[in-house]
Design a protein around this motif. Sequence first.
Motif, PDB file in Angstrom:
ATOM      1  N   UNK A  42      73.735  50.429  72.460  1.00  0.00           N
ATOM      2  CA  UNK A  42      72.659  50.648  72.873  1.00  0.00           C
ATOM      3  C   UNK A  42      71.446  49.935  72.755  1.00  0.00           C
ATOM      4  N   UNK A  43      70.787  49.422  73.641  1.00  0.00           N
ATOM      5  CA  UNK A  43      69.522  48.410  73.333  1.00  0.00           C
ATOM      6  C   UNK A  43      68.555  49.004  73.933  1.00  0.00           C
ATOM      7  N   UNK A  85      68.486  47.335  68.545  1.00  0.00           N
ATOM      8  CA  UNK A  85      70.013  47.881  68.824  1.00  0.00           C
ATOM      9  C   UNK A  85      70.267  49.199  67.920  1.00  0.00           C
ATOM     10  N   UNK A  86      71.004  49.879  68.627  1.00  0.00           N
ATOM     11  CA  UNK A  86      71.608  51.272  68.105  1.00  0.00           C
ATOM     12  C   UNK A  86      72.974  51.379  68.500  1.00  0.00           C
ATOM     13  N   UNK A  87      73.810  52.115  67.680  1.00  0.00           N
ATOM     14  CA  UNK A  87      75.160  52.586  68.034  1.00  0.00           C
ATOM     15  C   UNK A  87      75.491  53.913  67.990  1.00  0.00           C
ATOM     16  N   UNK A  88      75.787  54.301  69.087  1.00  0.00           N
ATOM     17  CA  UNK A  88      75.868  55.870  69.196  1.00  0.00           C
ATOM     18  C   UNK A  88      77.138  56.385  69.426  1.00  0.00           C
ATOM     19  N   UNK A  89      78.380  55.634  69.252  1.00  0.00           N
ATOM     20  CA  UNK A  89      79.443  55.767  69.411  1.00  0.00           C
ATOM     21  C   UNK A  89      80.013  57.007  68.407  1.00  0.00           C
ATOM     22  N   UNK A  90      79.600  56.666  67.026  1.00  0.00           N
ATOM     23  CA  UNK A  90      79.824  57.699  66.158  1.00  0.00           C
ATOM     24  C   UNK A  90      79.116  59.197  66.278  1.00  0.00           C
ATOM     25  N   UNK A 104      72.034  39.601  68.061  1.00  0.00           N
ATOM     26  CA  UNK A 104      70.833  39.039  68.927  1.00  0.00           C
ATOM     27  C   UNK A 104      69.698  39.868  68.780  1.00  0.00           C
ATOM     28  N   UNK A 105      69.884  41.138  68.202  1.00  0.00           N
ATOM     29  CA  UNK A 105      68.521  42.155  68.349  1.00  0.00           C
ATOM     30  C   UNK A 105      67.539  41.871  67.219  1.00  0.00           C
ATOM     31  N   UNK A 106      66.211  42.131  67.486  1.00  0.00           N
ATOM     32  CA  UNK A 106      65.266  41.946  66.509  1.00  0.00           C
ATOM     33  C   UNK A 106      65.220  43.088  65.319  1.00  0.00           C
ATOM     34  N   UNK A 107      65.543  44.229  65.901  1.00  0.00           N
ATOM     35  CA  UNK A 107      65.636  45.433  64.965  1.00  0.00           C
ATOM     36  C   UNK A 107      67.181  46.058  65.227  1.00  0.00           C
ATOM     37  N   UNK A 108      67.563  46.719  63.937  1.00  0.00           N
ATOM     38  CA  UNK A 108      68.837  47.401  64.457  1.00  0.00           C
ATOM     39  C   UNK A 108      68.647  49.021  63.647  1.00  0.00           C
ATOM     40  N   UNK A 109      69.177  49.867  64.016  1.00  0.00           N
ATOM     41  CA  UNK A 109      69.327  51.021  63.343  1.00  0.00           C
ATOM     42  C   UNK A 109      70.224  51.089  62.169  1.00  0.00           C
TER      43      UNK A 109
END
Length: 271
Positions: A88-89, A98-103, A72-77
């Motif tokens: 993380x939005x 949209x970001x993913x900080x789990x790693x 659903x995000x407009x931009x993704x890392x």
Amino acid sequence: MTCLAGVIGDPIAQSRSPRLHGHWLRRYEIDGHYVPLHVTRDMLSQTLETLPKLGFQGLNVTIPHKEAVFRLANDVTERAREVEAANTLTFRDGRILADNTDGIGFIANLRQQAPVWQVNAPALVLGAGGAARGIIAALLNEGVPRVTIVNRTAARAETLADLFDRRVRTMPWEMASPALADHGLLVNTTSLGMTGQPPLVLDLAALHADTTVSDIVYTPLMTPLLKDAQDRGATVVEGLGMLLHQAVPGFTEWFGVVPDVDDELRAAVLA
Ligand code: ATR
């Protein structure tokens, strides 16, 4: 102006994120609120439209929305794209990033708790779910030469191995114990060993004392796997730290302060 952020999920009551961010807000005397929001799947897209209009700066995302918010995000890392999921939005100028900080949370925790960990040793990863995906991507980005995935459902491990490059291979569960001798890092990304879940059965006899053993389970903090590994002289890394470190980029974006991950925070989250 009061800054607003929160965490969405279904269920949401179990989330430690409000305590975590609440501690940082008080500690840095920030005029802000961080709230848990129970959002079901059918409410998700409307929620993402409404919250920015109410003044929310962003959100953390937990089960079961991590894949859906990515779409659903407009931009993704780049790191969210790698795992096709986001936790993380950030809302900015009418757009959703949209970001993913789990790693990176996993790696930051590993580096903090196991300074002896050597990036040039192969890693053995138990599990092939969403958490494994983020952790394997981060390990490969760090430069780990080879990752071996061991999973109950072999097909899921194969799918994950295909997603990454030739540095990732799979292995049946029965071969994991003897293979420990050839790996410098063992990571449990399954829910096995968590309070209320089945135990993780793995013979650690072949483990070297210079191996690092990490668990993403943090209830209990010292899982039976970590206890066994510690008794054999290995360096162990408990899973709570990953939760704490994955929260840093979001808090920094929304509230403008780079927060510390320390014992005070651990105590606040566990209280
Ligand atoms: P997450 O996003 O937290 O990784 P998930 O995608 O549901 O959650 O993945 C859970 C992982 O734990 C999977 O690797 C799963 O193995 P399967 O792919 O075979 O389902 C593993 N897991 C969960 N319960 C398990 C059990 N009782 N025995 C062995 N593995 C288990």
